[in-house]
Design a protein around this motif. Structure first.
Motif, PDB file in Angstrom:
ATOM      1  N   PHE A   1       0.813  -1.213   0.000  1.00 24.77           N
ATOM      2  CA  PHE A   1       0.000   0.000   0.000  1.00 24.77           C
ATOM      3  C   PHE A   1       0.848   1.265   0.000  1.00 24.77           C
ATOM      4  O   PHE A   1       0.343   2.340  -0.315  1.00 24.77           O
ATOM      5  CB  PHE A   1      -0.927  -0.021   1.225  1.00 24.77           C
ATOM      6  N   SER A   2       2.138   1.154   0.348  1.00 25.47           N
ATOM      7  CA  SER A   2       3.000   2.337   0.362  1.00 25.47           C
ATOM      8  C   SER A   2       3.153   2.947  -1.024  1.00 25.47           C
ATOM      9  O   SER A   2       3.387   4.149  -1.152  1.00 25.47           O
ATOM     10  CB  SER A   2       4.381   1.964   0.918  1.00 25.47           C
ATOM     11  N   PHE A   3       3.034   2.119  -2.057  1.00 29.37           N
ATOM     12  CA  PHE A   3       3.250   2.598  -3.418  1.00 29.37           C
ATOM     13  C   PHE A   3       2.059   3.392  -3.952  1.00 29.37           C
ATOM     14  O   PHE A   3       2.125   3.943  -5.051  1.00 29.37           O
ATOM     15  CB  PHE A   3       3.542   1.409  -4.334  1.00 29.37           C
ATOM     16  N   PHE A   4       0.982   3.449  -3.197  1.00 30.46           N
ATOM     17  CA  PHE A   4      -0.188   4.218  -3.610  1.00 30.46           C
ATOM     18  C   PHE A   4      -0.363   5.474  -2.760  1.00 30.46           C
ATOM     19  O   PHE A   4      -1.319   6.201  -2.929  1.00 30.46           O
ATOM     20  CB  PHE A   4      -1.447   3.348  -3.522  1.00 30.46           C
ATOM     21  N   GLU A   5       0.581   5.706  -1.843  1.00 23.56           N
ATOM     22  CA  GLU A   5       0.541   6.902  -1.022  1.00 23.56           C
ATOM     23  C   GLU A   5       1.282   8.034  -1.728  1.00 23.56           C
ATOM     24  O   GLU A   5       2.229   7.810  -2.474  1.00 23.56           O
ATOM     25  CB  GLU A   5       1.191   6.640   0.339  1.00 23.56           C
TER      26      GLU A   5
ATOM     27  N   LYS B   1      -3.827   4.625   8.213  1.00 21.92           N
ATOM     28  CA  LYS B   1      -2.563   5.133   7.683  1.00 21.92           C
ATOM     29  C   LYS B   1      -2.288   4.658   6.264  1.00 21.92           C
ATOM     30  O   LYS B   1      -1.418   5.226   5.593  1.00 21.92           O
ATOM     31  CB  LYS B   1      -1.413   4.709   8.596  1.00 21.92           C
ATOM     32  N   VAL B   2      -2.987   3.622   5.827  1.00 23.01           N
ATOM     33  CA  VAL B   2      -2.712   3.091   4.490  1.00 23.01           C
ATOM     34  C   VAL B   2      -3.959   3.027   3.617  1.00 23.01           C
ATOM     35  O   VAL B   2      -3.907   3.365   2.429  1.00 23.01           O
ATOM     36  CB  VAL B   2      -2.061   1.690   4.575  1.00 23.01           C
ATOM     37  N   LEU B   3      -5.072   2.572   4.158  1.00 17.39           N
ATOM     38  CA  LEU B   3      -6.276   2.404   3.349  1.00 17.39           C
ATOM     39  C   LEU B   3      -7.074   3.697   3.239  1.00 17.39           C
ATOM     40  O   LEU B   3      -7.725   3.945   2.223  1.00 17.39           O
ATOM     41  CB  LEU B   3      -7.156   1.293   3.939  1.00 17.39           C
ATOM     42  N   PHE B   4      -7.039   4.511   4.278  1.00 18.33           N
ATOM     43  CA  PHE B   4      -7.775   5.782   4.264  1.00 18.33           C
ATOM     44  C   PHE B   4      -7.113   6.715   5.268  1.00 18.33           C
ATOM     45  O   PHE B   4      -6.172   6.336   5.973  1.00 18.33           O
ATOM     46  CB  PHE B   4      -9.253   5.570   4.629  1.00 18.33           C
ATOM     47  N   ARG B   5      -7.589   7.947   5.307  1.00 17.03           N
ATOM     48  CA  ARG B   5      -7.080   8.936   6.251  1.00 17.03           C
ATOM     49  C   ARG B   5      -8.180   9.409   7.175  1.00 17.03           C
ATOM     50  O   ARG B   5      -9.339   9.499   6.774  1.00 17.03           O
ATOM     51  CB  ARG B   5      -6.496  10.143   5.510  1.00 17.03           C
ATOM     52  N   LEU B   6      -7.808   9.725   8.407  1.00 17.46           N
ATOM     53  CA  LEU B   6      -8.701  10.334   9.380  1.00 17.46           C
ATOM     54  C   LEU B   6      -8.164  11.724   9.717  1.00 17.46           C
ATOM     55  O   LEU B   6      -7.026  12.060   9.354  1.00 17.46           O
ATOM     56  CB  LEU B   6      -8.779   9.464  10.642  1.00 17.46           C
ATOM     57  N   PRO B   7      -8.943  12.561  10.376  1.00 18.97           N
ATOM     58  CA  PRO B   7      -8.424  13.874  10.791  1.00 18.97           C
ATOM     59  C   PRO B   7      -7.121  13.744  11.575  1.00 18.97           C
ATOM     60  O   PRO B   7      -6.841  12.716  12.199  1.00 18.97           O
ATOM     61  CB  PRO B   7      -9.559  14.432  11.655  1.00 18.97           C
ATOM     62  N   ASN B   8      -6.328  14.785  11.562  1.00 15.55           N
ATOM     63  CA  ASN B   8      -4.977  14.718  12.124  1.00 15.55           C
ATOM     64  C   ASN B   8      -4.957  14.356  13.603  1.00 15.55           C
ATOM     65  O   ASN B   8      -4.001  13.734  14.079  1.00 15.55           O
ATOM     66  CB  ASN B   8      -4.272  16.063  11.916  1.00 15.55           C
ATOM     67  N   GLU B   9      -5.997  14.748  14.359  1.00 16.56           N
ATOM     68  CA  GLU B   9      -5.973  14.428  15.790  1.00 16.56           C
ATOM     69  C   GLU B   9      -6.062  12.933  16.056  1.00 16.56           C
ATOM     70  O   GLU B   9      -5.782  12.482  17.173  1.00 16.56           O
ATOM     71  CB  GLU B   9      -7.105  15.148  16.526  1.00 16.56           C
ATOM     72  N   TYR B  10      -6.462  12.140  15.049  1.00 12.92           N
ATOM     73  CA  TYR B  10      -6.518  10.686  15.201  1.00 12.92           C
ATOM     74  C   TYR B  10      -5.263   9.997  14.653  1.00 12.92           C
ATOM     75  O   TYR B  10      -5.179   8.776  14.660  1.00 12.92           O
ATOM     76  CB  TYR B  10      -7.755  10.127  14.494  1.00 12.92           C
TER      77      TYR B  10
END
Length: 500
Positions: free
Chosen positions: A267-271, A462-471
């Motif tokens: 999944f790192s290659f899609f970030e 951290k890899v499949l989706f992102r959450l707000p920075n506080e999480y």
């Protein structure tokens, strides 16, 4: 920490300067640029020698020759090392060390009768100016890219990571042409097992020369057979620094604008670092789009071939009628039709990449339109297949990493063959084979499909989706960093106005 590959055959000093001159000229008889000059003062002789085009002549004149010849410095190794205004002076005793260091820009000073020779590294650094990265395009965020100069790249890394915790271990790799390699990591964050594993791989590597960081990556990867890249390469210092701060290891190679990041996952290659500079919901959407694009690039054309060849029942009736009319004049089976178009796309892609930029773009666009239209009118292929092939080609461009995009393009061909001969059963067989293969892969000993295998749900954000920075208060658990916590979660949520 330094790793060298030189043989020690004993001290050759003391000897006469004339004898040293003969030895060097015998070894460099095909190199007319060797400068060997002898000076005499108070019945003492001193020799200064170097390869002219590899050293900074101004430093030699101002900081070496002028103090030695014009000032009242005693001609001994001890006095010169203590009174010459240059750092990095060292004593050398063997001919092998002299021949090795002189090729990388060292200047040698030999006082007749001494039991060693003094060396100063004054190499001339030819480098291009800092420019925007050409292989990794960004809309938001820093756009500066690495260069071929190790000094410049280290300055960029130090400028972006201003921490005393940053470790830069030095290695010299290459028997015939030693080249500097730097292993970079955060001492209080990086996993010690990963650091020791990489140290061992670099120290045990025996090779004549390392041409580029991409070549070094192929030597130290876990598996040399797989088509999937196991280490991440980048030309962007901000992406490099981001991964170092998250506990990964980085590698820089002299004369290479490409940096290596490890360990990595599939999944790192899609970030992309753009995901960080955008809002979390937009970053999540774009990352999901890249995963969908990889699936489309790999399976879209094979699914078309399987459906048209064996599984007409899964095609909607209105589309099936149009598809039958489109293929009525095509004399080839769908598998040959698809392979022909895919091969044509690859030829256009490669020709556009090898030509000058402006001409290459024109060839890619005009060539695709003209050849595609001509192929339909000539009855070689159907217009529906052209749409599927074009979508697959566009989908492969959305992958931020060029190596992973190329992997998807290559996998597509065996998938087309499986779909053409065995239908959906063949495609499922190919997909299962890929999944099993990915489950067996590792990157620096870490599972390649982490956090799906082994399952670590807390790493999904951290890899499949992102959450707000506080999480995002924890680092990647799957890499087992020394320091898991990035910041306090409770304080990150505590938002107050100034009047509260």
């Amino acid at each position: 920490m330094k790793k060298t590959f030189t043989s020690k055959k004993g001290n050759i000093f003391p000897l006469k300067i004339d004898e040293l001159d003969k030895i060097l000229k015998a070894r460099f008889e095909t190199n007319p640029d060797l400068s060997f000059t002898t000076y005499e003062k108070n019945n003492k002789k001193i020799a200064v020698f170097f390869i002219a085009y590899q050293v900074e002549s101004e430093k030699i004149d101002n900081f070496l020759l002028e103090p030695i010849l014009m000032k009242n410095i005693e001609w001994t190794n001890h006095s010169i090392l203590n009174e010459i205004p240059l750092n990095g002076g060292k004593k050398v005793e063997t001919l092998e060390d002299i021949l090795k260091d002189i090729l990388i820009g060292a200047v040698f000073i030999y006082i007749e009768g001494e039991d060693s020779i003094i060396a100063y590294l004054l190499s001339k650094k030819e480098k291009r100016s800092l420019q925007q990265s050409e292989t990794e395009s960004l809309v938001l965020g820093p756009k500066i890219g690495f260069t071929e100069s190790m000094v410049t790249n280290l300055n960029i890394v130090r400028w972006t990571i201003r921490s005393e915790d940053l470790v830069l271990e030095q290695y010299l790799i290459g028997k015939r042409e030693p080249r500097e390699v730097r292993l970079i990591y955060m001492k209080s964050i990086a996993n010690e097992v990963d650091v020791n594993t990489m140290r061992q791989r670099l120290q045990e590597l025996e090779i004549d020369v390392i041409d580029d960081a991409s070549v070094l990556m192929q030597y130290i990867e876990d598996s040399s057979i797989t088509i999937f890249p196991q280490f991440l390469t980048t030309e962007l210092p901000d992406r490099f620094s981001y991964n170092i701060n998250r506990g990964r290891l980085g590698i820089l190679v002299e004369n290479s604008p490409t940096a290596i990041i490890t360990p990595t996952t599939f999944f790192s290659f899609f970030e992309s670092t753009e995901d960080l500079y955008m809002r979390w919901n937009i970053g999540t959407f774009l990352r999901g789009l890249r995963y969908l694009s990889f699936f489309m690039s790999t399976f879209l054309t094979p699914l078309y071939v399987a459906a048209v060849t064996f599984h007409y029942e899964i095609i909607p009736t209105p589309l099936l009628i149009n598809l039958g009319e489109s293929r009525s004049s095509v004399p080839f089976p769908p598998i040959l039709e698809a392979l022909f178009l895919e091969l044509m796309i690859e030829l256009l892609r490669e020709s556009g990449a090898r030509l000058p930029t402006k001409v290459g773009q024109t060839i890619g666009i005009v060539g695709g339109v003209v050849v595609g239209t001509a192929a339909v009118e000539a009855g070689i292929t159907s217009n529906v297949l052209i749409i599927f092939v074009a979508l697959s080609a566009l989908a492969s461009f959305t992958t931020p990493n060029y190596l992973m995009g190329t992997t998807a393009r290559i996998i597509r061909f065996p998938m087309i063959l499986l779909g053409g001969f065995l239908g959906l059963i063949g495609i499922m067989f190919g997909a299962c084979f890929l999944i099993i293969h990915l489950l067996r892969l590792t990157s620096l000993g870490r599972p390649y499909l982490s956090p799906l295998y082994p399952l670590v749900p807390k790493d999904f954000n951290k890899v499949l989706f992102r959450l707000p920075n506080e999480y995002q208060n924890e680092r990647f658990r799957s890499y087992r960093p020394k320091d898991l916590i990035r910041f306090g979660k409770k304080k990150a949520k505590n938002k107050k106005d100034i009047d509260e």
